[in-house]
Design a protein around this motif. Structure first.
Motif, short mmCIF file in Angstrom:
data_model
loop_
_atom_site.label_atom_id
_atom_site.label_comp_id
_atom_site.label_asym_id
_atom_site.label_seq_id
_atom_site.Cartn_x
_atom_site.Cartn_y
_atom_site.Cartn_z
N ILE A 1 0.69 -1.19 -0.10
CA ILE A 1 -0.15 0.13 -0.04
C ILE A 1 1.33 1.23 0.19
O ILE A 1 0.49 2.32 -0.57
N ALA A 2 2.61 1.40 1.02
CA ALA A 2 2.87 2.52 0.24
C ALA A 2 3.89 2.12 -1.11
O ALA A 2 3.37 3.67 -1.31
N LEU B 1 3.11 1.62 -3.58
CA LEU B 1 1.63 1.96 -4.45
C LEU B 1 2.52 3.15 -4.81
O LEU B 1 2.14 4.02 -5.48
N GLN B 2 1.86 4.09 -3.27
CA GLN B 2 1.97 5.45 -3.29
C GLN B 2 2.86 6.17 -4.24
O GLN B 2 3.10 7.37 -4.74
N ILE B 3 4.11 6.12 -3.31
CA ILE B 3 5.93 6.02 -3.97
C ILE B 3 5.55 6.00 -5.15
O ILE B 3 6.29 6.65 -6.16
N ALA C 1 3.75 5.69 -7.33
CA ALA C 1 2.46 6.85 -9.22
C ALA C 1 3.66 7.77 -8.12
O ALA C 1 3.04 8.32 -10.05
#
Lengths: 261, 287
Positions: free
Chosen positions: A115-116, A118-120, A122
């Motif tokens: 989940i972390a 994925l954000q990084i 992106a």
């Protein structure tokens, strides 16, 4: 005492039945000719295996899986064995900390990390790229290589390397002629584990996968979440399991055989 | 610069850099993101920090229920794995030769098959036309089919199947270190089998039980493939909810909050189990 022993045997047999039932059922269902599996199956055939072999869609998913697993496995072997060599041969301050950092992906939950990541990804524009997937898979396979290779290097006598070096072999020649051949069983095991972990991964891949690099587990999971089961995936799944088990058996025998050399 | 030390740094650098940058740093980001909120109608985060996500978690009954459901689903799976696994582990630990090797190897099969393929098999085992229902119908025990997929029972069965090895392997490890004749010794002194288990085997197996329970509970708490596939989307657990928020709803700050809660829950489990382990060791030292 006899009754207790019999009970224990029956209990164990039932436990193994539960443990292996889904895999046996998967294999059985893959041979059912019907579009929707129904027990007992009416006709058994290789229909879905033929369909699987002909399907371009699944071929591209499987080749995506294979490419990612091979790249990640290569990184894992290179980077992980180097680190394992340092951990096995040298003493230095902070060794325990380094070990903990390297083994962290075995302990910390991958879904949280994904989940972390994925954000990084992106933010960096890396989501769905081959490099992003390979890096993520390399990170989760490195601890397996480190663990296996530390114990492999610890079992290789450092005097063999020292002897070769004292006879004038340059460091690279020592590695190529002494260390790497002796470490071969460990390297093969690490490679097998890395490929397996990467090939099986759903959690990380399905969160960071884009549209281009869709691995087989990601495709299968998406399908199970929405449309239901395509029997072709049963044939592919059964084949994957057969390959994994065959590789494990062959590996086991190769290892035994290599010890007799 | 001294030789071996600089060499060690050189050898370790790529792996440590990879693990730190790609694995550990994102956890820091997670904590930060969990205190942000998503801007209106965009993927970007709004300015400023807030505890809104944490408040939402506490006040929205959907998430509170999912959290609670996950805790007890994991607890029940852990208990079932222990009850099913203990006799199996004892049998493996006291066995020898080929049978022991074969049983251990078969125990590894679900682990090497990954999470997804056994779930795919489970669907055909539990489905309304699946093996369980088909067999019961053939035996004439049921007329219609029993609904197993999409129920809590189905999810628990899947979790027990998937996580049983995590319980059995540490148990085998601990039980193998017991002297093989403790059972006979206790029995010869007149202890019944139940008493032998309760007074001798279980206390000595405690470290293995704790280790296995922690592994199964944590695996259950973070599971999302098994509950999603066997629950057919009807059984919301923390893993499936976090996945949905991250991958489908795309509310990343809230997904981060859920992820932080998972981390905290696992941290608490580890701390509690370490305390428990210390307690049993001290009690044994006193006895």
């Amino acid at each position: 005492m006899k009754i207790a022993r019999a009970l224990q045997l029956v209990w164990t047999a039932l436990a193994y039945l539960l443990l292996l039932a889904p895999i046996l059922v998967l294999i059985l269902a893959s041979f059912d000719e019907a579009k929707f599996f129904r027990f007992p199956p009416q006709t058994l055939s290789l229909h879905w295996y033929e369909a699987a072999a002909a399907s371009g869609e699944y071929r591209s998913a499987l080749s995506a899986s294979a490419i990612i697993a091979l790249c990640a496995g290569t990184i894992s072997i290179l980077v992980g064995s180097l680190a394992a060599y340092a951990l096995a041969r040298f003493t230095f301050p902070g060794k325990r900390l380094v070990e903990a950092v390297l083994l962290a992906p075995l302990v910390l939950p991958l879904i949280v990390w994904a989940i972390a990541l994925l954000q990084i990804y992106a933010a960096l524009g890396m989501s769905g790229t081959l490099a992003g997937l390979v890096l993520a898979h390399a990170v989760i396979t490195v601890p397996y290589t480190v663990r296996i290779m530390v114990s492999t290097f610890e079992r290789i006598d450092p005097n063999l390397e020292a002897a070769a070096a004292s006879l004038g072999a340059p460091p690279l020649a020592v590695a190529r002629r002494i260390t790497i051949p002796l470490a071969m069983p460990g390297l093969a095991t690490s490679a097998a584990f890395s490929l397996l972990i990467s090939f099986n991964d759903v959690i990380v891949s399905s969160l960071i996968a884009g549209a281009r690099w869709i691995t087989f587990p990601v495709r299968l999971f998406a399908q199970l979440r929405s449309e239901g089961v395509d029997p072709i995936t049963l044939a592919i799944g059964a084949t994957i399991i057969a390959v994994i088990l065959l590789a494990a058996i062959v590996g086991e025998y190769a290892l035994k055989w290599s010890r007799h050399l | 610069m001294n030789g071996p030390s600089s060499k060690a740094v050189l050898f370790l650098l790529p792996a440590v850099a990879l693990s730190t940058v790609v694995f550990l740093l994102p956890f820091g980001w997670l904590v930060y993101a969990s205190f942000k909120v998503q801007g209106q109608g965009s993927l970007l985060m709004a300015d400023g920090l807030s505890v809104a996500n944490y408040m939402r978690l506490v006040t929205d009954s959907y998430f509170a229920a999912a959290l609670w459901r996950t805790v007890w689903l994991s607890a029940v799976s852990t208990l079932l794995c222990l009850v099913i696994g203990l006799p199996v582990a004892r049998l493996i630990a006291t066995g020898s030769g080929r049978a022991k090797g074969l049983l251990l190897a078969l125990m590894l099969v679900p682990l090497v098959c990954g999470a997804l393929l056994p779930s795919l098999g489970m669907i055909h085992l539990l489905g309304s036309l699946g093996v369980v229902n088909g067999t019961l119908k053939m035996l004439g025990l049921i007329g219609g089919s029993i609904k197993l997929l999409g129920t809590t029972g189905g999810v628990i069965l899947g979790m027990v199947q998937a996580f049983l090895p995590l319980m059995v392997l540490p148990l085998v490890n601990t039980l193998s270190r017991l002297p093989r004749d403790v059972e006979a010794a206790a029995a010869s002194l007149g202890a019944s089998p139940i008493r032998v288990w309760r007074r001798v085997i279980l206390p000595l197996a405690m470290p293995g039980i704790v280790a296995g329970a922690v592994l199964v509970f944590c695996a259950g708490f973070t599971a999302f493939v098994t509950p999603q596939v066997l629950g057919q989307g009807k059984i919301a657990t923390f893993g499936t909810v976090a996945y949905q928020q991250a991958a489908l709803v795309l509310d990343w700050p809230f997904a981060s909050t859920l992820a932080v809660v998972v981390l905290v829950a696992i941290g608490l489990t580890l701390i509690l189990s370490a305390q428990f382990d210390r307690l049993t060791k001290r009690r044994r030292a006193l006895a």
